[in-house]
Each structure stands twice: as C-alpha cells, then as structure tokens.
Design a protein around this motif. Structure first.
Motif, PDB file in Angstrom:
ATOM      1  N   PRO A  88     -32.496 -27.633  11.465  1.00 46.61           N
ATOM      2  CA  PRO A  88     -31.714 -27.341  12.660  1.00 46.61           C
ATOM      3  C   PRO A  88     -31.731 -28.520  13.641  1.00 46.61           C
ATOM      4  O   PRO A  88     -32.786 -29.112  13.886  1.00 46.61           O
ATOM      5  CB  PRO A  88     -32.417 -26.112  13.248  1.00 46.61           C
ATOM      6  N   GLY A  89     -30.581 -28.871  14.167  1.00 43.23           N
ATOM      7  CA  GLY A  89     -30.482 -29.970  15.110  1.00 43.23           C
ATOM      8  C   GLY A  89     -30.279 -31.329  14.469  1.00 43.23           C
ATOM      9  O   GLY A  89     -29.994 -32.307  15.171  1.00 43.23           O
ATOM     10  N   LYS A  91     -28.503 -34.336  12.770  1.00 44.33           N
ATOM     11  CA  LYS A  91     -27.140 -34.857  12.772  1.00 44.33           C
ATOM     12  C   LYS A  91     -26.916 -35.713  11.536  1.00 44.33           C
ATOM     13  O   LYS A  91     -27.752 -36.558  11.192  1.00 44.33           O
ATOM     14  CB  LYS A  91     -26.883 -35.679  14.042  1.00 44.33           C
ATOM     15  N   GLU A 133     -18.878 -22.312  11.629  1.00 46.85           N
ATOM     16  CA  GLU A 133     -19.498 -21.136  12.239  1.00 46.85           C
ATOM     17  C   GLU A 133     -20.192 -20.267  11.210  1.00 46.85           C
ATOM     18  O   GLU A 133     -21.209 -19.641  11.495  1.00 46.85           O
ATOM     19  CB  GLU A 133     -18.426 -20.326  12.983  1.00 46.85           C
ATOM     20  N   GLY A 136     -23.130 -22.865   9.064  1.00 49.90           N
ATOM     21  CA  GLY A 136     -24.319 -23.391   9.709  1.00 49.90           C
ATOM     22  C   GLY A 136     -24.234 -24.794  10.265  1.00 49.90           C
ATOM     23  O   GLY A 136     -25.239 -25.517  10.295  1.00 49.90           O
ATOM     24  N   PHE A 137     -23.053 -25.208  10.763  1.00 44.08           N
ATOM     25  CA  PHE A 137     -22.960 -26.531  11.381  1.00 44.08           C
ATOM     26  C   PHE A 137     -21.885 -26.522  12.461  1.00 44.08           C
ATOM     27  O   PHE A 137     -21.009 -25.644  12.507  1.00 44.08           O
ATOM     28  CB  PHE A 137     -22.649 -27.618  10.351  1.00 44.08           C
ATOM     29  N   VAL A 138     -21.958 -27.505  13.350  1.00 42.64           N
ATOM     30  CA  VAL A 138     -20.927 -27.726  14.359  1.00 42.64           C
ATOM     31  C   VAL A 138     -20.493 -29.181  14.288  1.00 42.64           C
ATOM     32  O   VAL A 138     -21.244 -30.053  13.831  1.00 42.64           O
ATOM     33  CB  VAL A 138     -21.426 -27.398  15.785  1.00 42.64           C
ATOM     34  N   PRO A 140     -19.743 -32.296  16.497  1.00 42.06           N
ATOM     35  CA  PRO A 140     -19.971 -32.764  17.874  1.00 42.06           C
ATOM     36  C   PRO A 140     -18.724 -33.451  18.414  1.00 42.06           C
ATOM     37  O   PRO A 140     -17.765 -33.722  17.690  1.00 42.06           O
ATOM     38  CB  PRO A 140     -21.133 -33.746  17.717  1.00 42.06           C
ATOM     39  N   ILE A 179     -23.613 -31.462  13.061  1.00 44.10           N
ATOM     40  CA  ILE A 179     -24.977 -31.123  13.471  1.00 44.10           C
ATOM     41  C   ILE A 179     -25.329 -29.771  12.867  1.00 44.10           C
ATOM     42  O   ILE A 179     -24.557 -28.811  12.981  1.00 44.10           O
ATOM     43  CB  ILE A 179     -25.111 -31.070  15.001  1.00 44.10           C
ATOM     44  N   VAL A 180     -26.468 -29.692  12.213  1.00 41.13           N
ATOM     45  CA  VAL A 180     -26.906 -28.455  11.572  1.00 41.13           C
ATOM     46  C   VAL A 180     -27.349 -27.453  12.641  1.00 41.13           C
ATOM     47  O   VAL A 180     -28.147 -27.789  13.525  1.00 41.13           O
ATOM     48  CB  VAL A 180     -28.063 -28.726  10.594  1.00 41.13           C
ATOM     49  N   THR A 181     -26.835 -26.231  12.555  1.00 39.17           N
ATOM     50  CA  THR A 181     -27.251 -25.168  13.468  1.00 39.17           C
ATOM     51  C   THR A 181     -28.077 -24.101  12.767  1.00 39.17           C
ATOM     52  O   THR A 181     -28.927 -23.463  13.375  1.00 39.17           O
ATOM     53  CB  THR A 181     -26.029 -24.503  14.122  1.00 39.17           C
ATOM     54  N   ASP A 182     -27.814 -23.895  11.491  1.00 42.33           N
ATOM     55  CA  ASP A 182     -28.519 -22.889  10.691  1.00 42.33           C
ATOM     56  C   ASP A 182     -28.861 -23.535   9.354  1.00 42.33           C
ATOM     57  O   ASP A 182     -27.980 -23.725   8.506  1.00 42.33           O
ATOM     58  CB  ASP A 182     -27.633 -21.661  10.493  1.00 42.33           C
TER      59      ASP A 182
END
Length: 214
Positions: A88-89, A91, A133, A136-138, A140, A179-182
């Motif tokens: 997570p977090g 990049k 969504e 597991g990523f966004v 930036p 960026i990894v969120t999950d």
C-alpha cells in the motif's frame, strides 16, 4: 519478431492465442488452460518488429512453438520480486495494454446490449480510473493537475474463431504512474490481468520503479 509464422499469427489473433497456449501442458478439469496457468501476454511494437511479453504461473516450453516463430531465444525473468514489491502506498511506473469497453444498447434493439470500445482519451482514462477502484490502485496527478497516464492507440486486433465468428479487439496502451491502495486487490490484478480480452493480448500490466521528477 518478423518471422513468417509470427506474421501469420498476427493476422489472426486467435491463432496467436493458440500458438502461445501450445507451449503449456494440457489441463484436466473444467478450468480453461489459460486461467489454470494464469497466462497473460502483450505485444510491444519496436523499430525492428515486435517484442512479445508472456507472464504465467506455469513455466512454458518454448521449444514447442512452431519452428521460426522466435527470432531469438526467450528471456526468462522471475515474477516473485514483482509481487513482493507490491505494498500500500507504493508508486510504480507502469505499462498496460487494455481493452476499455462499455455496455451499450443496440440501436432499435429490445433490451439488447453490446460491448463498445471507448474511443476518446478522456473516456479511456476514466475507464482506467474506474478499474483502479476495484483493482486496488489510483492514478496520481501530474504537475499540471491532469492524471499521470497517457493512453495511446494501437492497431486493432482481429481474428476468427471457429463456430464463433469474427474477433475484433480495440486495445489501448496506457503508460504512466499508479499508486497501490489495496495490495491484495492489486496483486490479483497483476496476476490475473486488468479488463477484458486477456486471451488476445490485453490485461498484462508491467511495473517498474517510479520515475523521479513526476
């Protein structure tokens, strides 16, 4: 890759799929072989032709490919370091060839819907953000405030599958940062692919350390 065998397969994307699958052992049971071996692949255009990337859980036997299909011996790289780097977090710089589509009602049809390709960069980026969504990523933002990703058109993939008619895949190449969120969801996406048309060269996401100054 500019061999005669490769050009033949490129003209029919289903033949390309079958050629790649020929390097893997048959499977028993109801799970399709591509899913059982977790096979994804992608073609990247180069100045001299194409480079083909193949990712799988099972080790392939490339000697089973038709003679002349490979212009040079296949290079093999371990997959475990990629998976272990996901957190997570984190990049990453990435490349993805995907098949962004939407479900649209057929004109004059009664409750009949068909998959339609997203054809504008804006819609393609929105599709990717929506996929992130669930995967597991966004994406930036870049310096100017726009999403840090660039969609590029690539040639339409066409083919013919026996008893199922013509195959048409309209892929888009995405290059940028994420960026990894999950970590769990993103790991699943990296292993199993993103979006549709995975048997036909879409869905494989390549990761590299994030470029600085972005």
């Amino acid at each position: 890759m500019r061999s005669r065998e490769f050009r033949r397969d490129y003209a029919n994307i289903h033949d390309m799929h079958r050629t790649i699958m020929s390097a893997y052992p048959d499977v028993s049971g109801e799970t399709p072989a591509r899913l059982e071996h977790k096979i994804l692949w992608r073609l990247d255009a180069t100045q001299s032709g194409y480079t083909q990337y193949v990712q799988s859980h099972t080790e392939p036997d490339w000697s089973r490919l038709p003679a002349g299909h490979l212009m040079m011996p296949a290079e093999v790289r371990p997959f475990a370091p990629v998976i272990s780097a996901i957190a997570p977090g984190r990049k990453f710089s990435f490349r993805l060839l995907a098949n962004p589509t939407r479900s649209a009602r057929v004109e004059n049809g009664q409750d009949v819907r068909k998959r339609r390709a997203h054809t504008t960069p804006e819609a393609q980026i929105e599709w990717l953000i929506s996929r992130g969504e669930r995967d597991g990523f966004v994406i930036p933002t870049a310096r100017r405030g726009e999403p840090d990703v660039a969609p590029s058109p690539v040639p339409t993939l066409i083919g013919q599958k026996k008893d199922q008619g013509k195959i048409t895949v309209v892929p888009v190449r995405f290059d940028g940062h994420l960026i990894v969120t999950d970590a769990k969801a993103f790991t699943d996406a990296v292993i199993n692919g993103v979006g549709r048309a995975k048997a036909y060269g879409c869905g494989l996401i390549s990761l590299a350390p994030a470029r600085t100054g972005r």
